[in-house]
Write a protein that holds these residues in place. Structure first.
Motif, PDB file in Angstrom:
ATOM      1  N   HIS A 181       0.806  -1.230   0.000  1.00 23.23           N
ATOM      2  CA  HIS A 181       0.000   0.000   0.000  1.00 23.23           C
ATOM      3  C   HIS A 181       0.836   1.277   0.000  1.00 23.23           C
ATOM      4  O   HIS A 181       0.269   2.376  -0.068  1.00 23.23           O
ATOM      5  N   GLU A 182       2.161   1.120   0.112  1.00 15.49           N
ATOM      6  CA  GLU A 182       3.091   2.246   0.049  1.00 15.49           C
ATOM      7  C   GLU A 182       2.789   3.315   1.108  1.00 15.49           C
ATOM      8  O   GLU A 182       2.824   4.515   0.838  1.00 15.49           O
ATOM      9  N   ILE A 183       2.459   2.868   2.309  1.00 15.57           N
ATOM     10  CA  ILE A 183       2.295   3.783   3.445  1.00 15.57           C
ATOM     11  C   ILE A 183       2.993   3.178   4.660  1.00 15.57           C
ATOM     12  O   ILE A 183       3.133   1.953   4.777  1.00 15.57           O
ATOM     13  N   GLN A 184       3.400   4.042   5.553  1.00 19.08           N
ATOM     14  CA  GLN A 184       4.039   3.609   6.786  1.00 19.08           C
ATOM     15  C   GLN A 184       2.984   3.459   7.880  1.00 19.08           C
ATOM     16  O   GLN A 184       2.011   4.214   7.928  1.00 19.08           O
ATOM     17  N   THR A 185       3.207   2.492   8.743  1.00 16.20           N
ATOM     18  CA  THR A 185       2.281   2.251   9.845  1.00 16.20           C
ATOM     19  C   THR A 185       2.749   2.998  11.086  1.00 16.20           C
ATOM     20  O   THR A 185       3.925   2.933  11.445  1.00 16.20           O
ATOM     21  N   TYR A 186       1.830   3.694  11.723  1.00 18.43           N
ATOM     22  CA  TYR A 186       2.145   4.457  12.934  1.00 18.43           C
ATOM     23  C   TYR A 186       2.171   3.553  14.161  1.00 18.43           C
ATOM     24  O   TYR A 186       3.031   3.686  15.033  1.00 18.43           O
ATOM     25  N   ALA A 187       1.202   2.629  14.225  1.00 17.58           N
ATOM     26  CA  ALA A 187       1.136   1.715  15.374  1.00 17.58           C
ATOM     27  C   ALA A 187       0.432   0.426  14.954  1.00 17.58           C
ATOM     28  O   ALA A 187      -0.470   0.440  14.115  1.00 17.58           O
ATOM     29  N   ILE A 188       0.885  -0.679  15.545  1.00 15.89           N
ATOM     30  CA  ILE A 188       0.260  -1.989  15.321  1.00 15.89           C
ATOM     31  C   ILE A 188      -0.006  -2.615  16.679  1.00 15.89           C
ATOM     32  O   ILE A 188       0.896  -2.656  17.535  1.00 15.89           O
ATOM     33  N   VAL A 189      -1.224  -3.077  16.879  1.00 13.61           N
ATOM     34  CA  VAL A 189      -1.587  -3.755  18.122  1.00 13.61           C
ATOM     35  C   VAL A 189      -2.034  -5.172  17.796  1.00 13.61           C
ATOM     36  O   VAL A 189      -2.967  -5.367  17.005  1.00 13.61           O
ATOM     37  N   LEU A 190      -1.348  -6.154  18.364  1.00 12.68           N
ATOM     38  CA  LEU A 190      -1.807  -7.542  18.287  1.00 12.68           C
ATOM     39  C   LEU A 190      -2.634  -7.791  19.542  1.00 12.68           C
ATOM     40  O   LEU A 190      -2.118  -7.685  20.666  1.00 12.68           O
ATOM     41  N   ALA A 191      -3.922  -8.062  19.342  1.00 10.56           N
ATOM     42  CA  ALA A 191      -4.865  -8.128  20.456  1.00 10.56           C
ATOM     43  C   ALA A 191      -5.267  -9.561  20.759  1.00 10.56           C
ATOM     44  O   ALA A 191      -5.256 -10.429  19.886  1.00 10.56           O
ATOM     45  N   LYS A 192      -5.619  -9.789  21.992  1.00  6.80           N
ATOM     46  CA  LYS A 192      -6.097 -11.102  22.390  1.00  6.80           C
ATOM     47  C   LYS A 192      -7.508 -11.321  21.856  1.00  6.80           C
ATOM     48  O   LYS A 192      -8.247 -10.374  21.601  1.00  6.80           O
ATOM     49  N   SER A 193      -7.872 -12.592  21.683  1.00 11.10           N
ATOM     50  CA  SER A 193      -9.175 -12.938  21.108  1.00 11.10           C
ATOM     51  C   SER A 193     -10.304 -12.336  21.931  1.00 11.10           C
ATOM     52  O   SER A 193     -10.263 -12.321  23.163  1.00 11.10           O
ATOM     53  N   GLY A 194     -11.316 -11.820  21.238  1.00 11.29           N
ATOM     54  CA  GLY A 194     -12.465 -11.224  21.909  1.00 11.29           C
ATOM     55  C   GLY A 194     -12.343  -9.727  22.111  1.00 11.29           C
ATOM     56  O   GLY A 194     -13.177  -9.117  22.774  1.00 11.29           O
ATOM     57  N   THR A 195     -11.326  -9.116  21.510  1.00  7.81           N
ATOM     58  CA  THR A 195     -11.055  -7.689  21.713  1.00  7.81           C
ATOM     59  C   THR A 195     -11.738  -6.806  20.681  1.00  7.81           C
ATOM     60  O   THR A 195     -12.305  -5.767  21.009  1.00  7.81           O
ATOM     61  N   VAL A 196     -11.669  -7.201  19.405  1.00 10.05           N
ATOM     62  CA  VAL A 196     -12.202  -6.365  18.323  1.00 10.05           C
ATOM     63  C   VAL A 196     -13.730  -6.426  18.334  1.00 10.05           C
ATOM     64  O   VAL A 196     -14.323  -7.502  18.207  1.00 10.05           O
ATOM     65  N   LEU A 197     -14.347  -5.267  18.480  1.00 10.32           N
ATOM     66  CA  LEU A 197     -15.802  -5.206  18.612  1.00 10.32           C
ATOM     67  C   LEU A 197     -16.477  -5.293  17.256  1.00 10.32           C
ATOM     68  O   LEU A 197     -15.983  -4.773  16.256  1.00 10.32           O
TER      69      LEU A 197
END
Length: 535
Positions: free
Chosen positions: A479-495
Motif C-alpha cells: 500500500h506504500e504507506i508507513q504504519t504508525y502503530a500496530i496492536v496484536l490483540a487477544k481474542s475477543g477484543t475487536v468489537l
C-alpha cells in the motif's frame, strides 16, 4: 392472528431464531402495528447486549415486547438497572390464547403505513430505526423474486438473524411472499459449526442461501477432510454474498475447495444493499458468472478508475462486482462534495432511487432529510437515498470501494480499511480472519495509520517481533504507506455490530484510551508504547 388481536401500537420482537419470531412479525402486520425486530439479550453477554437493547427501547418508544419465557426471565432479572424495560408490557407469546384469532378484524392497513422499524447495525453511528412501510416490503419482495431468480421450485435456508435485513427480508419474508419452503438455522449454531450450514443445504436441496463474506471464509477455515464427501451443493443456485466487503480471494478459494461437492462459480451471487433501501440495490443474476475487474491501485487512491493488467502482481487491485441493479432501481454516482454526477471513470458516493426507499429514520427529521431527500445539484434530479458508500458503475456492474466514514486519507491518498485488513490477515494463520481493524488517528496535524489485529485462540508460542515486522513490511510494500502503530490483540477484543460488521470507530477509541487487551504492540512513538505498557 391471535397475536394480531392481542397487540397494539408498536412492539419489540425478542426471540431466538425460529418460527416464533416469524409468527410474531406476521402478527404485528396483521394487527396494523409496527414490529421492531431486535437482538435478544444473551445470558453470557449481558454487558454487551443490554446497552444496545436499552438504546433501541429508548429511541423506539415501544409499548410492548413479544418474547419467550426464557428471555422474559432474563429481562426480569435486570429490570432494576434498566427502568425503561418496566415501562413496556412484556408478553410471552406462548401463553397467548389462540382462540383470540376468531375475534380478529381487518385493520384496513394503508399500503404506506409503517410495517416495521429496522434498526441499523450501528457500525458507524448510534443505531437508527429505518421506517419501512407495507408497500416497501411487498414491492421489494417482488423485486427480489425477479432479480434473484426465485420460482416455484425454490428452497431457502438462512442462518442470518431476523433482526438483520438480509435475514428478515430475503431469508424469511421472500419465501413467504413466494410461498416456497424455508429452513431456519440459529446464527450461534452457524458460528459454532459453520459446516452444518452446508450440510443443511445438502440435506434439504436448498437453492437459495445468503451470508456475508466472513461466513464463506469461516467454512474454509473449519472444513475437515471428512466433511467434503458428505456435501452435495449442486442444488445451490444463489449463494448470496453481501452485508460486508467481498473478498475475491475468499470466493476463489471457496469455489476451488467446494467444486468437488457441486459448487459452481455461477452459484455465487455477490450483492450490495442496505436497510434504508429495504434490502438489495444490486445482485448478480442467477446462472451467470460473477464479474471481476482489475484496477490500478494508485489511480483508485485518487478516486480514478483505471483498468490494469490482472497478471501484474504489484500496484493493482482485483474487485468483485456486486452485480447488476435490481429491477428498475435508479442509480447515480455522485461527488459527495460538489453533489454533481461523477464521470464514468470516477469513484463517488452511491445514490439510489426507487419505491424500495424507506420512509426515513424514526423520529430523526434532520437525518431523514439529509439521507433520503438528496438532489443532484446542477440538474435537481431526485429525491435520492444517499447510501454513504463509495463505488463506481462500469459496464452495467456496480462496484463498492468502501464506506465514506471509514475511509483513511493519508497524504491526500485514499485507503480503504478492508484492503489493509485483508493484507494483514492473509500474512499468517495466527491472525484471526475478519477480526482486525484499520483506522487513522491524527498525530501533530497529520493522519497516521493504526492496525489492530486479533490473534487466534490457542496460538501457542509466537515471535511477536517477527509478526509485527511482517505487518509493517507488507503494508509498506502493498500500500506504500508507513504504519504508525500496530496492536496484536487477544481474542475477543475487536468489537463487532450485531450483524457482524467491524466497529472501527470503537476500536479507534479503545486504542486512543489505551484500553485494548493486547498481546503485543509496536510504535515508533514512545508515548503509545508507554500507554499500553502502563495498561
Amino acid at each position: 392472528m391471535a397475536i394480531a388481536d392481542f397487540v397494539r401500537n408498536s412492539g419489540l420482537l425478542l426471540y431466538p431464531q425460529g418460527l416464533e419470531v416469524i409468527a410474531a412479525f406476521c402478527g404485528c402486520l396483521y394487527a396494523g402495528v409496527i414490529a421492531i425486530p431486535v437482538p435478544p439479550p444473551e445470558s453470557g453477554r449481558l454487558k454487551r447486549t443490554l446497552p444496545r437493547l436499552r438504546a433501541i427501547v429508548k429511541d423506539a418508544n415501544a409499548t410492548f415486547a413479544l418474547t419467550t419465557e426464557a428471555i422474559l426471565s432474563l429481562v426480569e432479572g435486570v429490570k432494576g438497572e434498566f427502568p425503561e424495560f418496566d415501562q413496556m408490557k412484556w408478553i410471552d407469546t406462548a401463553t397467548v390464547d389462540l382462540s383470540l384469532a376468531e375475534g380478529w378484524q381487518d385493520p384496513q392497513v394503508d399500503k404506506d403505513e409503517l410495517a416495521y422499524l429496522q434498526y441499523t447495525s450501528g457500525s458507524t453511528s448510534t443505531p437508527k430505526g429505518v421506517m419501512l412501510s407495507h408497500f416497501n416490503l411487498m414491492h421489494h419482495a417482488s423485486y427480489l423474486q425477479r432479480a434473484c431468480g426465485y420460482d416455484e421450485n425454490s428452497i431457502t435456508h438462512t442462518w442470518m438473524p431476523y433482526f438483520h435485513d438480509y435475514g428478515l427480508v430475503e431469508g424469511m419474508m421472500v419465501p413467504l411472499y413466494n410461498a416456497t419452503p424455508c429452513y431456519l438455522m440459529s446464527p450461534f449454531s452457524f458460528i459454532k459449526r459453520p459446516i452444518q450450514w452446508l450440510k443443511n443445504i445438502t440435506k434439504y436441496k436448498v437453492t437459495h442461501s445468503q451470508a456475508p463474506n466472513f461466513a464463506y471464509d469461516l467454512c474454509l477455515r473449519r472444513l475437515k477432510s471428512k466433511d467434503v464427501g458428505q456435501l452435495d451443493l449442486s442444488s445451490w443456485e444463489g449463494a448470496g454474498n453481501a452485508a460486508e466487503p467481498i473478498n475475491p480471494k475468499v470466493m476463489m478459494n471457496f469455489v476451488e475447495t467446494f467444486s468437488p461437492c457441486g459448487f459452481r462459480w455461477e452459484t455465487f451471487a455477490p450483492a450490495y444493499g442496505l436497510a434504508e433501501y429495504t434490502l438489495l440495490v444490486s445482485s448478480k443474476p442467477k446462472g451467470t458468472h460473477p464479474v471481476f475487474t482489475c484496477v490500478d491501485a494508485s489511480a483508485m487512491e485518487q478516486d480514478k478508475v483505471v483498468e490494469a493488467d490482472p497478471q501484474q502482481e504489484k500496484g493493482t487491485r482485483v474487485m468483485a462486482s456486486c452485480g447488476r441493479l435490481v429491477c428498475e432501481t435508479n442509480l447515480a454516482i455522485v461527488n459527495p462534495d460538489t453533489l454533481t454526477r461523477c464521470a464514468e471513470d470516477e469513484v463517488g458516493e452511491i445514490w439510489v432511487s426507487d419505491p424500495s426507499m424507506a420512509q426515513g429514520y424514526w423520529q430523526r427529521e434532520d437525518a431523514t432529510k439529509e439521507t433520503f431527500q438528496a438532489y443532484i445539484k446542477d440538474t435537481q434530479e431526485g429525491p435520492f437515498l444517499r447510501t454513504g458508500d463509495l463505488g463506481f458503475f462500469k459496464d452495467g456492474e456496480l462496484y463498492i470501494t468502501g464506506r465514506m466514514k471509514d475511509l483513511i486519507i493519508i497524504r491526500g491518498t485514499n485507503h480503504y480499511p478492508q484492503d489493509l485488513e485483508w493484507t494483514v490477515q492473509h500474512l499468517n494463520p495466527v491472525f484471526r480472519s475478519d477480526y482486525g481493524a484499520a483506522f487513522s488517528v491524527e498525530v501533530d496535524g497529520e493522519e497516521q495509520l493504526v492496525v489492530v489485529q486479533e490473534l487466534e485462540r490457542r496460538s501457542g508460542e509466537l515471535d511477536f517481533e517477527q509478526l509485527l515486522g511482517d505487518i509493517r513490511q507488507e503494508i509498506a510494500e502493498e500500500h506504500e504507506i508507513q504504519t504508525y502503530a500496530i496492536v496484536l490483540a487477544k481474542s475477543g477484543t475487536v468489537l463487532k455490530t450485531a450483524s457482524g460488521k467491524i466497529q472501527r470507530r470503537a476500536c479507534r477509541q479503545n486504542f486512543l484510551n489505551g484500553s485494548i487487551n493486547i498481546a503485543a504492540v509496536w510504535s515508533d512513538n514512545a508515548e503509545v508504547m508507554d500507554k499500553f505498557a502502563a495498561g
